[in-house]
Design a protein around this motif. Structure first.
Motif, PDB file in Angstrom:
ATOM      1  N   VAL A  59       1.072  -1.285   0.061  1.00 10.50           N
ATOM      2  CA  VAL A  59       0.004   0.191   0.123  1.00 10.50           C
ATOM      3  C   VAL A  59       0.958   1.281  -0.026  1.00 10.50           C
ATOM      4  O   VAL A  59       1.699   1.493   0.873  1.00 10.50           O
ATOM      5  CB  VAL A  59      -0.947   0.080   1.105  1.00 10.50           C
ATOM      6  CG1 VAL A  59      -1.590   1.241   1.167  1.00 10.50           C
ATOM      7  CG2 VAL A  59      -1.845  -1.145   1.291  1.00 10.50           C
ATOM      8  N   LEU A  60       0.781   1.894  -1.171  1.00  6.79           N
ATOM      9  CA  LEU A  60       1.548   3.199  -1.137  1.00  6.79           C
ATOM     10  C   LEU A  60       0.890   4.490  -1.042  1.00  6.79           C
ATOM     11  O   LEU A  60      -0.287   4.653  -1.744  1.00  6.79           O
ATOM     12  CB  LEU A  60       2.421   3.408  -2.441  1.00  6.79           C
ATOM     13  CG  LEU A  60       3.278   1.971  -2.711  1.00  6.79           C
ATOM     14  CD1 LEU A  60       4.073   2.005  -4.133  1.00  6.79           C
ATOM     15  CD2 LEU A  60       4.068   1.633  -1.877  1.00  6.79           C
ATOM     16  N   LEU A  61       0.922   5.488  -0.130  1.00 10.52           N
ATOM     17  CA  LEU A  61       0.347   6.600  -0.139  1.00 10.52           C
ATOM     18  C   LEU A  61       1.314   7.998  -0.038  1.00 10.52           C
ATOM     19  O   LEU A  61       2.111   7.868   1.052  1.00 10.52           O
ATOM     20  CB  LEU A  61      -0.507   6.530   1.046  1.00 10.52           C
ATOM     21  CG  LEU A  61      -1.067   7.974   1.497  1.00 10.52           C
ATOM     22  CD1 LEU A  61      -2.175   8.391   0.466  1.00 10.52           C
ATOM     23  CD2 LEU A  61      -1.998   7.804   2.863  1.00 10.52           C
ATOM     24  N   GLY A  62       1.090   8.763  -0.970  1.00  8.58           N
ATOM     25  CA  GLY A  62       2.108   9.969  -0.629  1.00  8.58           C
ATOM     26  C   GLY A  62       0.923  11.350  -0.764  1.00  8.58           C
ATOM     27  O   GLY A  62       0.277  11.362  -1.596  1.00  8.58           O
TER      28      GLY A  62
ATOM     29  N   GLY B 135       7.312  17.585  -3.952  1.00  9.90           N
ATOM     30  CA  GLY B 135       8.114  16.702  -4.412  1.00  9.90           C
ATOM     31  C   GLY B 135       7.680  15.187  -4.041  1.00  9.90           C
ATOM     32  O   GLY B 135       7.849  14.231  -4.828  1.00  9.90           O
ATOM     33  N   VAL B 136       6.834  15.180  -3.066  1.00 11.49           N
ATOM     34  CA  VAL B 136       6.070  13.912  -2.556  1.00 11.49           C
ATOM     35  C   VAL B 136       5.110  13.263  -3.835  1.00 11.49           C
ATOM     36  O   VAL B 136       5.060  12.415  -4.021  1.00 11.49           O
ATOM     37  CB  VAL B 136       5.154  14.090  -1.343  1.00 11.49           C
ATOM     38  CG1 VAL B 136       4.355  12.863  -1.079  1.00 11.49           C
ATOM     39  CG2 VAL B 136       6.041  14.494  -0.219  1.00 11.49           C
ATOM     40  N   SER B 137       4.655  14.096  -4.681  1.00 11.84           N
ATOM     41  CA  SER B 137       3.928  13.693  -5.729  1.00 11.84           C
ATOM     42  C   SER B 137       4.653  13.062  -6.666  1.00 11.84           C
ATOM     43  O   SER B 137       4.134  12.144  -7.385  1.00 11.84           O
ATOM     44  CB  SER B 137       3.218  14.920  -6.525  1.00 11.84           C
ATOM     45  OG  SER B 137       4.040  15.832  -7.044  1.00 11.84           O
TER      46      SER B 137
ATOM     47  N   CYS C 291      12.429  17.721   1.821  1.00 11.10           N
ATOM     48  CA  CYS C 291      11.654  17.384   0.709  1.00 11.10           C
ATOM     49  C   CYS C 291      12.071  18.462  -0.332  1.00 11.10           C
ATOM     50  O   CYS C 291      12.230  19.610  -0.137  1.00 11.10           O
ATOM     51  CB  CYS C 291      10.187  17.651   0.444  1.00 11.10           C
ATOM     52  SG  CYS C 291       9.315  16.838  -0.630  1.00 11.10           S
ATOM     53  N   LEU C 292      12.561  18.012  -1.456  1.00 11.47           N
ATOM     54  CA  LEU C 292      12.859  18.646  -2.777  1.00 11.47           C
ATOM     55  C   LEU C 292      11.866  18.807  -3.699  1.00 11.47           C
ATOM     56  O   LEU C 292      10.828  18.098  -3.841  1.00 11.47           O
ATOM     57  CB  LEU C 292      14.218  18.031  -3.308  1.00 11.47           C
ATOM     58  CG  LEU C 292      15.538  18.261  -2.584  1.00 11.47           C
ATOM     59  CD1 LEU C 292      16.614  17.396  -3.232  1.00 11.47           C
ATOM     60  CD2 LEU C 292      16.096  19.592  -2.046  1.00 11.47           C
ATOM     61  N   ALA C 293      12.019  19.701  -4.864  1.00 15.04           N
ATOM     62  CA  ALA C 293      10.824  19.493  -5.929  1.00 15.04           C
ATOM     63  C   ALA C 293      10.917  18.204  -6.649  1.00 15.04           C
ATOM     64  O   ALA C 293       9.927  18.012  -7.094  1.00 15.04           O
ATOM     65  CB  ALA C 293      11.250  20.772  -7.098  1.00 15.04           C
ATOM     66  N   GLU C 294      11.935  17.398  -6.740  1.00 18.36           N
ATOM     67  CA  GLU C 294      11.818  16.458  -7.611  1.00 18.36           C
ATOM     68  C   GLU C 294      11.739  14.996  -6.679  1.00 18.36           C
ATOM     69  O   GLU C 294      11.594  13.861  -7.144  1.00 18.36           O
ATOM     70  CB  GLU C 294      13.204  16.072  -8.174  1.00 18.36           C
ATOM     71  CG  GLU C 294      14.589  15.930  -7.112  1.00 18.36           C
ATOM     72  CD  GLU C 294      15.158  17.373  -6.916  1.00 18.36           C
ATOM     73  OE1 GLU C 294      16.527  17.422  -6.447  1.00 18.36           O
ATOM     74  OE2 GLU C 294      14.622  18.411  -7.045  1.00 18.36           O
ATOM     75  N   GLY C 295      11.178  15.302  -5.366  1.00 13.64           N
ATOM     76  CA  GLY C 295      11.081  14.360  -4.516  1.00 13.64           C
ATOM     77  C   GLY C 295      11.699  14.523  -3.026  1.00 13.64           C
ATOM     78  O   GLY C 295      12.548  15.186  -2.798  1.00 13.64           O
ATOM     79  N   SER C 296      10.945  13.789  -1.968  1.00 15.87           N
ATOM     80  CA  SER C 296      11.696  13.740  -0.935  1.00 15.87           C
ATOM     81  C   SER C 296      12.810  13.245  -0.728  1.00 15.87           C
ATOM     82  O   SER C 296      13.150  12.162  -1.466  1.00 15.87           O
ATOM     83  CB  SER C 296      10.582  13.089   0.243  1.00 15.87           C
ATOM     84  OG  SER C 296      10.632  11.535   0.157  1.00 15.87           O
TER      85      SER C 296
ATOM     86  N   VAL D 220      14.632   5.002  -3.848  1.00 17.56           N
ATOM     87  CA  VAL D 220      14.612   4.664  -5.126  1.00 17.56           C
ATOM     88  C   VAL D 220      15.915   4.240  -5.910  1.00 17.56           C
ATOM     89  O   VAL D 220      15.998   3.337  -6.676  1.00 17.56           O
ATOM     90  CB  VAL D 220      13.976   5.644  -5.811  1.00 17.56           C
ATOM     91  CG1 VAL D 220      13.768   5.548  -7.606  1.00 17.56           C
ATOM     92  CG2 VAL D 220      12.451   5.694  -5.455  1.00 17.56           C
ATOM     93  N   ASP D 221      17.098   5.164  -5.489  1.00 19.95           N
ATOM     94  CA  ASP D 221      18.307   5.086  -5.969  1.00 19.95           C
ATOM     95  C   ASP D 221      18.789   3.579  -5.793  1.00 19.95           C
ATOM     96  O   ASP D 221      19.537   2.926  -6.633  1.00 19.95           O
ATOM     97  CB  ASP D 221      19.215   6.051  -5.444  1.00 19.95           C
ATOM     98  CG  ASP D 221      18.939   7.336  -6.125  1.00 19.95           C
ATOM     99  OD1 ASP D 221      18.290   7.219  -7.252  1.00 19.95           O
ATOM    100  OD2 ASP D 221      19.425   8.441  -5.837  1.00 19.95           O
TER     101      ASP D 221
END
Length: 996
Positions: free
Chosen positions: A12-15, A27-29, A173-178, A185-186
């Motif tokens: 279950v993933l929620l952002g 960024g969370v989006s 959090c950054l614009a490209e993601g938290s 992810v990396d």
């Protein structure tokens, strides 16, 4: 998880990136698409896309919990739950996961992390992973620190919690993601190569375990700075085999396949420590960890001797007391060696037989024990007894600053939460009377009732006789009970040691020294003198020559130096003993034989798996050291002997700290019968004479020197001497290590306690430290005392104010923020804008911490300000009344009540509550000297009813009966004569009272 099992996995993933009341996190989006792509990529093979539920960002609480519960019901292999967004607190300090409609005042829209934990806990999934990427996410780790007994469903196969920050830190959090999820992810996308912390090579691992993923994330985030802020260190907690859960295939795998190693990373919370005595453990585990002399604490080795059925410390009476009272514990008070630990164990056995859980708390220096205790208590819905051995070892100062054990949190968070869950919690702790007499911990009185152990001479003799009968039957049979009693004395701990040694000698056919004429109350000193002044005392092994080459006095000197240096590595203990021995006229060249003899006697032994050498009991160190400081328990200090003994600490900075700790404990006990003063004078004289040498020793190691400085500055025997010799003693260390993070201990203490000129010399060092570490939570301890100083240059004051405001923006909800706020709000030279911001921070902090005892340090300066707006004053009064709900009967309530009663335009309902609190306080304290503050505030208050005025007058008369000679009595008498309804007889009687 392996390929054929992916069908049994669920995620279950929620952002949540958009909020009505909180700032957006754009960024969370981008987090969810990136993470979903990796988890469902066939190359990675974590789980099928159809088994990965992605919730809309605007999902409400009910929909979120339904999705988690459904996944938990369906999963039988891997269950993974991920959340990213804003994190905040509920009123009990628990973690809330924000939804779109959440706010700090509308918490009901948020998802309680506890609810998610419960869904995951009951799942039949073999592997359970929760990932939380939000501010304060470390609070979720409490799930991973619960009990690991077989009854815990999370411990059967494995569970893991990964968080982006500690429980007091804010995530970034950054614009490209938290920042945390980008690193996650990396790791999934790139895999792991190189050597892992446990020695495996990353590219040889076919799958990435949760521990491997955590290692990869930490490596990517270590030392990173984002928008001038350091990235918080991620956290991980596991249960069972939670560290080995395979999350995905390793994209960097080159073969050959290597099995997953059955070793958890050493720095993960929740992993069992090597030493079973260094955590919160069950009673049987605690007992199994007892070694050497401490085995005599068990009934198998030495049956318990009851103090008598009517004595308050009798174990059954103690258990019944703990069982029947709520929200309070029992504090066992007794001198060293009088049975505190043994009594606690006996109560524990009774509790276990009654179906309770029993946990023991022992020192663990690497992390807070409060969270461990909380997790243990809440893990199961059965009554629980928490035994805290040597409570003083967990408490640093009167406000629990930096303490391993947060009494405030136990009182106001753990106990209410346990009560809410219908879990009975009983606390049983122990301390020595010398420490208790000087302790200023108000929370002790909130939490504990004192119970003194039976310590009369008859009982001590009974216990000692019991020990010699049980542990030295051959000795008793050979010499008789009377002679055996003469040899071992009547101190139980010493009797056990001597009985064990003498029994061994008799069994081996070795001679017994004649010590009858040397008995002086069963002290270890008598044993040593007798052993040395007998015809001969052979010792097993190669150490026999130690007795032939050293006099009794020098032997005891050397032994005392070794004991005072404990606990440490054996080489360090010997080094201290050698340095002390070198100051004597002994023919013995080295102290190795003395230390080895102490080990042979069983007075020194190795601690568990740590390898450190320590005395078997504090009383051994105390008696050896006291025999040097005050021979024959006199009142005239042995100056030369003391100086020789202290020379032993000049071997290493850690030895300085060990000496200081052991001397402080002994002086606290000696002060009980007024024997400490003479010794203190000699100790301070030695310190002044050796300040330069001490400073040089502390500079040998930054960390150990900082530890020693912190111990020295904390109290006796040398805190006053440190002030007088600051530049010689501390100056060189600060010059070399003042830029180290741990320097804050010394800076805080010096800024608070040094005379003005000395403290000003610290300011440049403190400013450099703040520049380097001003964003860290430890900065509160430096910013607070800096803000207190009004003798700084204007530019420096403005700089400190800016740093404090910036720190509060990042850390304003931490408990430590109180140290900054109490100084900031107390400043009178703030601009209007600075005042509004400072007051806003104070009110926000009090909203979170209004029930904790230390909140009075912020309430007092806040209520004292005459420039609060009407709204600010009303909020401050409301928060003060909330604090009084919990603390109205405690000493600081005097000042808070006086300030509330003196508010210029009080709200009527608030004023009535304040008056009621004042009378409640007077019910308990009307006869105390400080009661005149409350009486004056009441008698000057214009809003009292006639009945309240007469009631205040009655309390004032009661106070005057005890304190008519005080200067304040004149004012009260004048006010009383002006009270409406006062009769002529009352006026005459009051006017006749003698006053100053």
């Amino acid at each position: 998880m392996i390929e054929q099992q992916t069908r049994g996995s669920r995620a279950v993933l929620l952002g949540v990136h958009a909020f009505t009341h909180f700032p957006h996190l754009e960024g969370v989006s981008r987090n969810i698409p990136a993470l979903q792509a990796q988890l469902t990529d066939p190359v990675v093979g974590a789980l099928p896309k159809e088994n990965c539920a992605v919730l809309p960002a605007h999902s409400e609480q009910g929909r979120i919990l339904d999705a988690v519960c459904q996944a938990a019901e369906e999963a039988d292999d891997l269950l993974l739950v991920y959340y990213a967004g804003h994190g905040h607190f509920d009123r009990g300090g628990g973690l809330l996961l924000a939804t779109e409609a959440s706010s700090n005042t509308r918490r009901h829209h948020s998802v309680q992390y506890e609810a998610i934990r419960e869904c995951v806990e009951v799942s039949r999934a073999q592997h359970k992973v929760v990932i939380v990427d939000c501010c304060y996410s470390g609070l979720a780790l409490r799930m991973g620190e619960a009990s690991t007994e077989a009854t815990d469903p999370l411990a059967i196969e494995g569970a893991c919690v990964l968080t982006s920050a500690a429980e007091t830190q804010q995530s970034l959090c950054l614009a490209e993601g938290s920042v945390f999820t980008l690193a996650l992810v990396d790791v999934l996308r790139d895999g792991l190569t190189g050597v892992l912390p446990d020695g495996r090579r990353g590219n040889e691992q076919s799958h990435l375990s949760t521990a491997d993923v955590f290692t990869g994330i930490k490596a990517r985030l270590a030392g990173r700075i984002v928008d001038d802020l350091p990235v918080p260190e991620p956290r991980m907690a596991t249960q069972g085999d939670g560290h080995k859960i395979p999350l995905a295939r390793n994209r960097a795998f080159t073969g050959p396949p290597a099995p997953l190693v059955d070793v958890a990373p050493k720095d993960l919370p929740g992993q069992p420590a090597p030493d079973p005595l260094a955590e919160v453990v069950g009673q049987q585990t605690f007992v199994d960890g007892l070694v050497g002399y401490r085995k005599s604490l068990t009934p198998e080795h030495l049956p318990f001797v009851s103090p008598g059925p009517s004595h308050q410390s009798e174990p059954h009476r103690l258990f019944c007391r703990l069982r029947d009272i709520d929200n309070r514990g029992v504090l066992l008070v007794g001198e060293a060696g009088t049975g505190k630990t043994r009594t606690s164990l006996e109560v524990g056995w009774i509790a276990l037989r009654e179906g309770w859980r029993v946990f023991h708390v022992c020192p663990e220096r690497k992390s807070s024990l409060t969270i461990r205790m909380t997790a243990a208590v809440l893990a199961e819905n059965r009554p629980v007894l928490i035994v805290i051995h040597y409570l003083n070892e967990y408490l640093n100062d009167e406000e629990d600053n930096g303490a391993q054990l947060d009494l405030t949190a136990l009182h106001h968070l753990l106990l209410p939460e346990a009560r809410h869950r219908n879990i009975k919690v009983a606390l049983l702790a122990s301390v020595r009377p010398g420490w208790l007499r000087k302790a200023r911990h108000i929370q002790l009185h909130d939490l504990f009732d004192e119970v003194e152990l039976r310590q009369d001479e008859d009982f001590q003799r009974l216990v000692a006789d019991h020990a010699v009968t049980k542990m030295a039957p051959t000795l008793v049979d050979r010499l008789g009970m009377e002679r055996s009693r003469e040899l071992v004395g009547h101190r139980p701990t010493i009797a056990v040691l001597m009985a064990r040694e003498l029994e061994s000698r008799v069994v081996q056919g070795l001679p017994i020294p004649d010590m009858t004429r040397l008995r002086t109350g069963g002290t270890l000193w008598s044993w040593v003198r007798g052993a040395l002044e007998g015809d001969d005392l052979p010792v097993d092994g190669p150490h026999r020559s130690a007795f032939d080459e050293v006099t009794a006095a020098d032997w005891v000197m050397t032994a005392a130096a070794a004991a005072a240096a404990c606990p440490q590595e054996k080489a360090d203990v010997i080094a201290a003993a050698n340095a002390a021995l070198a100051r004597t006229s002994s023919r013995l060249a080295r102290a190795d034989g003395v230390v080895n003899t102490l080990i042979d006697f069983g007075w020194l032994e190795y601690e568990g798996d740590s390898g450190l050498l320590n005395t078997v009991h504090d009383v051994v160190c105390d008696q050896l050291v006291e025999s040097v400081l005050l021979p024959a328990r006199g009142r005239t200090a042995n100056r030369e002997g003391t100086r020789a003994l202290l020379a032993g600490c000049l071997t290493s900075p850690r030895t300085v700290g060990r000496y200081t700790t052991n001397l402080a404990r002994l002086l606290n006990d000696m002060a009980l019968d007024n024997r400490a003063e003479a010794v203190s004078a000699v100790l301070e004289e030695w310190f002044a004479d050796n300040a330069h040498a001490l400073g040089d020793v502390l500079r040998l190691d930054a960390d150990a020197g900082g530890y020693a400085l912190d111990v020295i500055c904390s109290g006796p025997p040398w805190s006053n001497a440190a002030v007088h010799n600051w530049q010689k003693f501390v100056g060189p260390w600060l010059e070399e290590f003042g830029d180290d993070i741990n320097a804050y201990h010394v800076l805080r203490w010096g800024l608070w306690n040094l005379p003005a000129d000395g403290a000003l010399l610290l300011v440049p060092v403190a400013l450099r430290w703040v520049e380097a570490y001003g964003w860290r939570r430890e900065a509160s301890h430096v910013l607070g005392p800096l803000l207190r100083r009004n003798d700084l240059e204007v530019e420096v004051q403005e700089l400190v104010l800016r740093k404090a405001m910036g720190w509060l923006r990042r850390n304003g909800e931490l408990l430590e923020a109180g140290f900054v706020l109490c100084s900031l709000v107390d400043r009178i030279n703030l601009t209007d804008d600075q005042t509004r911001r400072a007051v806003a921070h104070a009110l926000g902090w009090l909203q979170h911490h209004r029930s904790v005892w230390v909140a009075h340090t912020v309430l007092r300066p806040l209520l004292s300000r005459g420039d609060l707006t009407e709204e600010e004053a009303c909020r401050a009064a409301t928060l003060a009344l909330s604090w009084l709900d919990a603390h109205a009967a405690e000493p600081p309530a005097t000042y808070v009540l006086c300030l509330l009663l003196a508010q210029p335009e009080p709200d009527e309902s608030q004023m009535r509550r304040a008056v009621a609190f004042a009378f409640r306080w007077l019910d308990d304290h009307a006869a105390t000297a400080e009661a005149h503050f409350i009486l004056r505030a009441l008698l000057e208050h214009p809003g009292l009813t006639d009945h309240e005025v007469r009631r205040a007058a009655c309390f004032a008369d009661q106070w005057l009966e005890h304190h008519s000679g005080m200067e304040e009595a004149g004012f009260l008498i004048r006010r009383l004569t002006e009270c409406p309804g006062t009769t002529d007889d009352e006026t005459s009687r009051r006017s006749c009272r003698p006053t100053c």
